[in-house]
Design an enzyme around this catalytic site. Structure first.
Site, PDB file in Angstrom:
ATOM      1  CG  ASP A 194       4.575  -1.247   3.587  1.00  0.00           C
ATOM      2  OD1 ASP A 194       4.233  -1.339   2.394  1.00  0.00           O
ATOM      3  OD2 ASP A 194       3.776  -1.380   4.540  1.00  0.00           O
ATOM      4  CB  SER A 195       6.528  -3.110  -1.679  1.00  0.00           C
ATOM      5  OG  SER A 195       7.087  -1.878  -2.100  1.00  0.00           O
ATOM      6  CD  GLU A 253      -1.872  -2.516  -3.603  1.00  0.00           C
ATOM      7  OE1 GLU A 253      -1.417  -1.626  -2.851  1.00  0.00           O
ATOM      8  OE2 GLU A 253      -1.340  -3.637  -3.736  1.00  0.00           O
TER       9      GLU A 253
HETATM   10  O1  KIV Z   1       4.523  -0.494  -0.491  1.00  0.00           O
HETATM   11  C1  KIV Z   1       4.287  -0.187  -1.672  1.00  0.00           C
HETATM   12  O2  KIV Z   1       5.105  -0.373  -2.579  1.00  0.00           O
HETATM   13  C2  KIV Z   1       2.985   0.389  -1.972  1.00  0.00           C
HETATM   14  C3  KIV Z   1       2.595   0.546  -3.405  1.00  0.00           C
HETATM   15  C4  KIV Z   1       2.245  -0.759  -3.988  1.00  0.00           C
HETATM   16  C5  KIV Z   1       1.522   1.549  -3.584  1.00  0.00           C
HETATM   17  O3  KIV Z   1       2.252   0.698  -1.080  1.00  0.00           O
END
Ligand code: KIV
Length: 298
Positions: free
Chosen positions: A57-58, A195
């Site tokens: 969701d990044s 994380e």
């Molecule tokens: O949303 C994302 O990209 C993530 C990663 C940073 C693990 O959760």
């Protein structure tokens, strides 16, 4: 000359089976995960031999331009996951469940997880957090959906955590993370993202778990590592977190290419003959005659 050890125990073609991740951990071989949000990127990740593509969701930030991951919607994440699964035939594709899609109840979490699997072709889903997330994990795993956990800095609850900062830096917090990790494994997660966790804490958790840990800002002892596509390729403007290593300057490359295109267009240097289509001489002549005789409007 000795033959190199086989990277996978059972995989020969098609989708990488999930148990291969556990095998890699057992043999001390690192697992590679990268985020990707569209088909060409997922295809490139596959060509590079990564094991897991995470449709994180990044995307809400790096693709859709939001300030945080919180605004990501189910429809946006489904669309991006669909694109990524079309590109990634071999890697395991994990869809990140967006904020609001799993917090309300086990039943709603299950409905939304099923959409990722059925409508978008995801192989697994990822859920942030522990505590109330544990019963969600049990519900999903019980329904046959593979779940990746995510603890430490969980961006969906960054406000509650005091911002985007490392977690588990006190003995009490580290103990809680350790317990959460064990509980998520017991609930059925097949792997766990750690994380922004101090490296020694991530190392202890990694030792204690049978399932693989995937670190991001959690040190080298994790069983695998993940980075966000735009961060590692140098595509994201703004302050990158401490744990990012930039492997390319793709934004620079794109800017140079766009500047060159703009300069060519303005100078009349593009398109050239090789970029245009011709037509038979007699057809062109007939067209010119029609224009000259004003038989065409305009
Ligand atoms: O949303 C994302 O990209 C993530 C990663 C940073 C693990 O959760």
């Amino acid at each position: 000359m000795s033959t190199p050890p086989k990277r996978y125990a059972s995989w020969t073609h098609g989708k990488l089976p999930l148990p291969e991740l556990g095998e890699l951990k057992r043999r001390g071989e690192k697992i590679v995960m990268v985020t990707a949000y569209d088909a060409p990127s997922a295809r490139l990740a596959e060509a590079a031999g990564v094991e897991i593509v995470l449709v994180g969701d990044s995307a809400a930030m790096v693709v859709l331009g939001n300030e945080s991951t919180v605004p990501a919607t189910m429809e946006e994440m489904l669309m991006l996951t669909r694109a990524a699964t079309r590109g990634a035939r071999q890697p395991i594709v994990v869809a990140d469940m967006p904020f609001g899609s799993f917090q309300v109840s086990d039943a709603e979490a299950l409905e939304n997880a099923i959409r990722f699997v059925k409508e978008a072709g995801a192989d697994a889903v990822k859920l942030e957090g522990a505590g109330p997330t544990l019963s969600r994990v049990q519900a999903l795993v019980g329904a046959g959906i593979a779940v990746m956990g995510h603890i430490g800095l969980t961006p969906q609850s960054a406000t509650m955590l005091g911002g985007f900062k490392a977690q588990g830096r006190s003995a009490a917090q580290a103990r809680q993370l350790y317990k959460d990790a064990l509980a998520l494994e017991a609930a059925g997660c097949f792997s766990l993202v750690l994380e922004a966790v101090p490296a020694p804490v991530a190392a202890r958790i990694t030792e204690a778990l049978r399932i693989p840990t995937i670190g991001i800002g959690a040190g080298a002892a994790c069983d695998g590592q993940v980075l966000v596509w735009h961060d590692l390729l140098g595509l994201y403007e703004g302050q990158a977190p401490r744990f990012v290593k930039r492997y390319a300057d793709v934004a620079g490359e794109i800017t140079h290419a766009l500047e060159a295109f703009a300069a060519d267009v303005r100078a009349g240097a593009f398109p050239e003959d090789q970029h245009t289509y011709s037509m038979p001489e007699d057809e062109l002549a007939a067209f010119e005659v029609e224009l000259a005789e004003e038989r065409l409007p305009g």
